[in-house]
Design an enzyme around this catalytic site. Structure first.
Site, PDB file in Angstrom:
ATOM      1  N   GLU A 285      31.661  47.853  47.514  1.00  0.00           N
ATOM      2  CA  GLU A 285      32.074  48.221  45.844  1.00  0.00           C
ATOM      3  C   GLU A 285      30.516  46.967  45.331  1.00  0.00           C
ATOM      4  O   GLU A 285      30.659  47.524  44.400  1.00  0.00           O
ATOM      5  CB  GLU A 285      32.953  47.785  45.412  1.00  0.00           C
ATOM      6  CG  GLU A 285      32.956  48.836  44.048  1.00  0.00           C
ATOM      7  CD  GLU A 285      32.780  47.440  42.650  1.00  0.00           C
ATOM      8  OE1 GLU A 285      32.675  48.329  41.192  1.00  0.00           O
ATOM      9  OE2 GLU A 285      33.186  46.237  42.523  1.00  0.00           O
ATOM     10  N   GLU A 286      30.998  45.955  45.826  1.00  0.00           N
ATOM     11  CA  GLU A 286      30.059  44.843  44.615  1.00  0.00           C
ATOM     12  C   GLU A 286      28.239  44.408  45.010  1.00  0.00           C
ATOM     13  O   GLU A 286      27.770  44.646  43.893  1.00  0.00           O
ATOM     14  CB  GLU A 286      30.263  43.357  45.596  1.00  0.00           C
ATOM     15  CG  GLU A 286      32.027  42.888  44.521  1.00  0.00           C
ATOM     16  CD  GLU A 286      31.947  43.382  42.897  1.00  0.00           C
ATOM     17  OE1 GLU A 286      31.430  43.416  42.780  1.00  0.00           O
ATOM     18  OE2 GLU A 286      33.496  42.939  42.781  1.00  0.00           O
TER      19      GLU A 286
ATOM     20  N   ASP B  20      39.119  40.444  41.676  1.00  0.00           N
ATOM     21  CA  ASP B  20      38.585  41.481  41.916  1.00  0.00           C
ATOM     22  C   ASP B  20      38.461  41.656  43.104  1.00  0.00           C
ATOM     23  O   ASP B  20      37.037  40.622  44.005  1.00  0.00           O
ATOM     24  CB  ASP B  20      37.323  41.622  41.328  1.00  0.00           C
ATOM     25  CG  ASP B  20      36.267  42.328  41.340  1.00  0.00           C
ATOM     26  OD1 ASP B  20      36.972  43.197  41.768  1.00  0.00           O
ATOM     27  OD2 ASP B  20      35.184  42.248  40.204  1.00  0.00           O
TER      28      ASP B  20
END
Length: 452
Positions: A205-206, A173
């Protein structure tokens, strides 16, 4: 929906050598990009695993990306690497500076030290097909490593290269998606140099999707769209995702009255007030919508809630004057507005002293379930429960007819079940299969271009 997980393997950890290091022992040629069995001299598994990685464009790119620590807010170095790599392979690259996230960063440190990477072939400055993923990871950083499951050895002189296990933070990821998207794009352009392909790799994104929001609000996100297909990369077990649940965050704050715990009637316990509220909130996904619960759907199942953080009180001999909780909701149906109304009604019904209870919803990041396209043949299809950058990209096709709307696909190697864990990793075979999966999606999108 069937869910597949990786079977536990007794892995033999191996420390990765630098890409420039080679075994000095004589050995037969290593098959890097075709053929599953690789001949190796007995006792030289480590050096030969390194050779397999180094001899593959895909695997060596993935290793280089994964060896660069890029926890959210620290994506500058991996961005620099991508810019150099893509320019070296003939892409025109634009760097889009993105401010750092969060209150924990001092104001003087908020200068843009990271950036989105937007790239396209010089011959196609207006891509019609865009492949995108993210280059940040969750903490902590876990070094890249290789290991060989015992089942991968077919004898003293050969191994099944597809079974080689690659571990480390970001290997799944989402640097696996980044590497596979790049290699699939390069491969397609070798034989079809005029295909209008583009690559977009975003930060953050995280931690809320600031990178994608930044791109979405920029002139690069054309209106109406000059692109007709976007392929998002996330760990989907190499299945095509037909949609994912929505997301909503909220906090519950309760005010009490402090007192000595020997005389609790002189105070008002905020903890005692919040407990029945949280019990009610926790059950909303199991209560029928007609009875005040949150919606379910055939496609996504039940709405689920997670009370992730609870705080309250200062000591056991003090009646707590305050208590709070933070809750995440994965929406299986309905609208964000309806979900908020349902939650507020449930909190009111469970409150003994409603005037002491306050509910606050997060200002951003709330969205209903996200439906995605899954009309390309040759893929298993599933839904997922996790969030992505898909809703953070506001594609300006709302006023277009259905046949003119942008196709959105979600696909990538590896499993979300290990993505944020200490055992994050995937196999060489997972990576190589995903390159072909992305290639298939690209070909389908090209076919759509030709039909326009």
């Amino acid at each position: 929906m069937r869910v597949f997980t990786l079977a536990p393997l007794a892995l033999l950890p191996l420390v990765l050598a630098r890409p420039s290091q080679r075994s000095s022992s004589p050995q037969k040629p290593i098959m890097a990009d075709n053929g599953d069995l690789v001949m190796i001299p007995e006792g030289h598994e480590k050096s030969n695993l390194d050779e397999i990685i180094a001899s593959s464009k895909l695997l060596s790119l993935h290793r280089s990306l994964s060896q660069i620590e890029s926890i959210s807010n620290n994506e500058g170095s991996v961005g620099d690497f991508l810019v150099e790599y893509l320019e070296r392979h003939g892409f025109t690259v634009q760097k889009q500076a993105v401010p750092l996230d969060g209150h924990e960063v001092d104001e003087e440190e908020r200068k843009p030290s990271r950036f989105n990477v937007y790239a396209y072939p010089a011959s196609s400055p207006s891509p019609e097909i865009i492949l995108t993923s993210h280059i940040d990871t969750v903490p902590p950083y876990i070094p890249y490593s290789l290991s060989l499951p015992p089942t991968a050895s077919t004898g003293s002189s050969s191994i099944d290269r597809r079974a080689i296990h690659i571990s480390g933070r970001g290997t799944v990821d989402a640097k696996a998606s980044v590497a596979c998207q790049i290699i699939a794009t390069l491969s397609h352009l070798e034989s079809n140099p005029d295909t209008p392909l583009g690559l977009l790799f975003v930060v953050s994104e995280e931690t809320g999707g600031q990178g994608m929001h930044h791109f979405s609000n920029s002139p690069l996100n054309t209106s109406p769209p000059t692109f007709h297909t976007v392929i998002f990369g996330e760990p989907t077990e190499s299945k095509l995702v037909s949609g994912h649940k929505g997301m909503l965050h909220f906090d519950v704050h309760v005010r009490g009255k402090p007192a000595h715990s020997g005389y609790p009637w002189l105070g008002r316990s905020a903890v005692s007030e919040i407990l029945p509220i949280l019990s009610k909130v926790d059950s909303l996904g199991d209560i029928p919508e007609s009875e005040g619960g949150l919606p379910s759907s055939e496609k996504y199942g039940k709405t689920t809630l997670n009370i992730g953080v609870m705080e309250g009180g200062v000591a056991t001999n003090v009646v707590p004057a305050s208590a709070s909780a933070r809750v995440a909701v994965r929406l299986a149906g309905g609208t964000v507005t309806h979900a908020k109304e349902t939650i507020l009604a449930a909190v009111r019904s469970a409150s003994k002293n409603p005037e002491d209870v306050h509910v606050s919803f997060s200002a951003g990041g709330a969205y209903p379930p996200v439906d995605l396209d899954s009309d390309v043949e040759g893929f298993d299809v599933m839904t997922v429960n996790y969030g992505t950058d898909v809703p953070n990209w506001d594609i300006h096709d709302h006023d277009l007819p259905d046949h003119g709307k942008v196709k959105r696909y979600l696909y990538g190697p590896g499993s979300i079940f290990v993505a944020h864990g200490e055992n994050e990793g995937l196999s060489v075979g997972d990576m190589e299969d995903a390159v072909e999966g992305y290639a298939r999606l690209i070909r389908a999108a090209v076919g759509r271009s030709e039909r326009k």
